[in-house]
Design a protein around this motif. Sequence first.
Motif, PDB file in Angstrom:
ATOM      1  N   UNK A 141      -5.584  52.647   4.991  1.00  0.00           N
ATOM      2  CA  UNK A 141      -4.849  51.388   5.173  1.00  0.00           C
ATOM      3  C   UNK A 141      -5.808  50.206   5.196  1.00  0.00           C
ATOM      4  N   UNK A 142      -6.964  50.406   5.831  1.00  0.00           N
ATOM      5  CA  UNK A 142      -7.930  49.308   5.901  1.00  0.00           C
ATOM      6  C   UNK A 142      -8.463  48.989   4.516  1.00  0.00           C
ATOM      7  N   UNK A 143      -8.745  50.002   3.714  1.00  0.00           N
ATOM      8  CA  UNK A 143      -9.229  49.771   2.349  1.00  0.00           C
ATOM      9  C   UNK A 143      -8.155  49.101   1.500  1.00  0.00           C
ATOM     10  N   UNK A 144      -6.892  49.477   1.726  1.00  0.00           N
ATOM     11  CA  UNK A 144      -5.800  48.840   0.985  1.00  0.00           C
ATOM     12  C   UNK A 144      -5.659  47.379   1.387  1.00  0.00           C
ATOM     13  N   UNK A 145      -5.834  47.081   2.670  1.00  0.00           N
ATOM     14  CA  UNK A 145      -5.753  45.690   3.124  1.00  0.00           C
ATOM     15  C   UNK A 145      -6.839  44.846   2.460  1.00  0.00           C
ATOM     16  N   UNK A 146      -8.024  45.404   2.317  1.00  0.00           N
ATOM     17  CA  UNK A 146      -9.112  44.680   1.644  1.00  0.00           C
ATOM     18  C   UNK A 146      -8.796  44.526   0.160  1.00  0.00           C
ATOM     19  N   UNK A 147      -8.304  45.593  -0.464  1.00  0.00           N
ATOM     20  CA  UNK A 147      -7.938  45.508  -1.884  1.00  0.00           C
ATOM     21  C   UNK A 147      -6.871  44.434  -2.100  1.00  0.00           C
ATOM     22  N   UNK A 148      -5.890  44.389  -1.220  1.00  0.00           N
ATOM     23  CA  UNK A 148      -4.832  43.381  -1.332  1.00  0.00           C
ATOM     24  C   UNK A 148      -5.398  41.966  -1.217  1.00  0.00           C
ATOM     25  N   UNK A 149      -6.385  41.785  -0.329  1.00  0.00           N
ATOM     26  CA  UNK A 149      -6.994  40.467  -0.153  1.00  0.00           C
ATOM     27  C   UNK A 149      -7.785  40.027  -1.375  1.00  0.00           C
ATOM     28  N   UNK A 150      -8.078  40.969  -2.290  1.00  0.00           N
ATOM     29  CA  UNK A 150      -8.863  40.652  -3.485  1.00  0.00           C
ATOM     30  C   UNK A 150      -7.997  40.436  -4.723  1.00  0.00           C
ATOM     31  N   UNK A 151      -6.689  40.562  -4.582  1.00  0.00           N
ATOM     32  CA  UNK A 151      -5.804  40.517  -5.748  1.00  0.00           C
ATOM     33  C   UNK A 151      -5.870  39.178  -6.469  1.00  0.00           C
ATOM     34  N   UNK A 152      -6.173  38.094  -5.742  1.00  0.00           N
ATOM     35  CA  UNK A 152      -6.242  36.766  -6.363  1.00  0.00           C
ATOM     36  C   UNK A 152      -7.656  36.393  -6.781  1.00  0.00           C
ATOM     37  N   UNK A 153      -8.563  37.402  -6.798  1.00  0.00           N
ATOM     38  CA  UNK A 153      -9.966  37.183  -7.172  1.00  0.00           C
ATOM     39  C   UNK A 153     -10.568  36.022  -6.373  1.00  0.00           C
ATOM     40  N   UNK A 154     -10.583  36.139  -5.033  1.00  0.00           N
ATOM     41  CA  UNK A 154     -10.985  35.012  -4.182  1.00  0.00           C
ATOM     42  C   UNK A 154     -12.474  34.716  -4.271  1.00  0.00           C
ATOM     43  N   UNK A 155     -12.822  33.468  -4.011  1.00  0.00           N
ATOM     44  CA  UNK A 155     -14.228  33.078  -3.943  1.00  0.00           C
ATOM     45  C   UNK A 155     -14.824  33.411  -2.583  1.00  0.00           C
ATOM     46  N   UNK A 157     -14.083  35.923   0.894  1.00  0.00           N
ATOM     47  CA  UNK A 157     -13.311  36.970   1.555  1.00  0.00           C
ATOM     48  C   UNK A 157     -13.610  36.900   3.045  1.00  0.00           C
ATOM     49  N   UNK A 158     -12.570  36.683   3.842  1.00  0.00           N
ATOM     50  CA  UNK A 158     -12.703  36.551   5.288  1.00  0.00           C
ATOM     51  C   UNK A 158     -12.196  37.825   5.959  1.00  0.00           C
ATOM     52  N   UNK A 159     -13.061  38.445   6.755  1.00  0.00           N
ATOM     53  CA  UNK A 159     -12.736  39.722   7.379  1.00  0.00           C
ATOM     54  C   UNK A 159     -12.867  39.610   8.892  1.00  0.00           C
ATOM     55  N   UNK A 160     -11.761  39.818   9.589  1.00  0.00           N
ATOM     56  CA  UNK A 160     -11.734  39.723  11.044  1.00  0.00           C
ATOM     57  C   UNK A 160     -11.737  41.139  11.618  1.00  0.00           C
ATOM     58  N   UNK A 161     -12.871  41.546  12.203  1.00  0.00           N
ATOM     59  CA  UNK A 161     -13.038  42.884  12.775  1.00  0.00           C
ATOM     60  C   UNK A 161     -12.620  43.955  11.754  1.00  0.00           C
ATOM     61  N   UNK A 162     -13.329  44.062  10.627  1.00  0.00           N
ATOM     62  CA  UNK A 162     -12.836  44.895   9.520  1.00  0.00           C
ATOM     63  C   UNK A 162     -12.775  46.392   9.808  1.00  0.00           C
ATOM     64  N   UNK A 163     -13.597  46.938  10.728  1.00  0.00           N
ATOM     65  CA  UNK A 163     -13.602  48.389  10.916  1.00  0.00           C
ATOM     66  C   UNK A 163     -13.187  48.827  12.317  1.00  0.00           C
ATOM     67  N   UNK A 164     -12.529  47.938  13.061  1.00  0.00           N
ATOM     68  CA  UNK A 164     -12.085  48.312  14.404  1.00  0.00           C
ATOM     69  C   UNK A 164     -11.136  49.509  14.342  1.00  0.00           C
ATOM     70  N   UNK A 165     -11.411  50.522  15.157  1.00  0.00           N
ATOM     71  CA  UNK A 165     -10.536  51.682  15.239  1.00  0.00           C
ATOM     72  C   UNK A 165     -10.794  52.762  14.213  1.00  0.00           C
ATOM     73  N   UNK A 166     -11.760  52.560  13.322  1.00  0.00           N
ATOM     74  CA  UNK A 166     -12.036  53.560  12.287  1.00  0.00           C
ATOM     75  C   UNK A 166     -13.099  54.544  12.757  1.00  0.00           C
ATOM     76  N   UNK A 167     -13.020  55.783  12.243  1.00  0.00           N
ATOM     77  CA  UNK A 167     -14.048  56.766  12.576  1.00  0.00           C
ATOM     78  C   UNK A 167     -15.305  56.471  11.754  1.00  0.00           C
ATOM     79  N   UNK A 168     -16.448  57.066  12.106  1.00  0.00           N
ATOM     80  CA  UNK A 168     -17.707  56.742  11.420  1.00  0.00           C
ATOM     81  C   UNK A 168     -17.656  56.931   9.910  1.00  0.00           C
ATOM     82  N   UNK A 169     -17.021  58.005   9.446  1.00  0.00           N
ATOM     83  CA  UNK A 169     -16.955  58.223   8.001  1.00  0.00           C
ATOM     84  C   UNK A 169     -16.194  57.105   7.293  1.00  0.00           C
TER      85      UNK A 169
END
Length: 307
Positions: A141-155, A157-169
């Motif tokens: 889900x986190x990777x999809x959220x990042x992919x969605x944020x890139x759909x407009x080819x932004x100059x 990319x703003x990420x607020x706590x991008x890996x909170x709650x994720x396991x190390x892998x």
Amino acid sequence: MTPVIAAHGLTKRFGELVAVDGIDFEVAPGESFGLLGPNGAGKSTTMRMVGAVSTRSGGELRVLDLDPETHGPEIRSQLGVVPQEDNLDTELTVRDNLLVYGRYFGLPRRVCAERADELLEFAQLTEKAKVKTDDLSGGMKRRLTIARALINDPRILMLDEPTTGLDPQARHVLWDRLFRLKERGTTLVVTTHYMDEAEQLCDRLVVVDHGRIMAEGSPAELIRRYSTREVVELRFGSSRNAEAAERMAGVTERVEVLPDRVLLYADDGEAVVEKVLALGLEPTTSLVRRSSLEDVFLRLTGRSLIE
């Protein structure tokens, strides 16, 4: 180069509360810039002003050389935003989340479809394209959220706590995707509570506390400036740590007593351990490690919990 973000005396007040207190910073094109600070430090408030969704109370702010208060739509059209909490449409498939979001930016259907396929491959989600979002793991889900944020080819990319709650892998997979974006020249603006993440991702960062900037520089520069090359961690037992620290006062310039251990800051940790043993002190455990950004962060913002 003209900075993509430039803040001078940036201030945000909520009644009597000053959430952001006259901060200055600039972000260069293609830079990975970090905002670090405890809860309530003003990081998210700053991100909202940069994202042109919250007005400032004072100071100057330029994003992509535009004023967010008068050119909000133009700025937002060139930003990608990854919020702290995933806000995906769980009833849609993975691919449809990208297609629908792309249409919000007025992109033609054909362009949305092409970019969706490219971003699914980038996020390693191609095999999940027809799966409902609710059935994905947290990392997916986190990777999809990042992919969605890139759909407009932004100059930017703003990420607020991008890996909170994720396991190390999952964190490392996400880091790899962000490294690839850096290599493409995308400007990243990151807030995080993970000091190792800031060291990995950020070219430069600011440490914010109580709405003010406490320090600024690259992770390596901040470690050199505010800490030592190594840190020695010694445990004598919670009832003996303070007494042991008093006896070690002259061993090195800085000694810090914590409830469970004593920290000694030095350039040569092994030599410090030898001096401690020569004093007749026998710690139950000892560890010599390199100084980290976390040591800098805690020195600048303190160890007390802020709610």
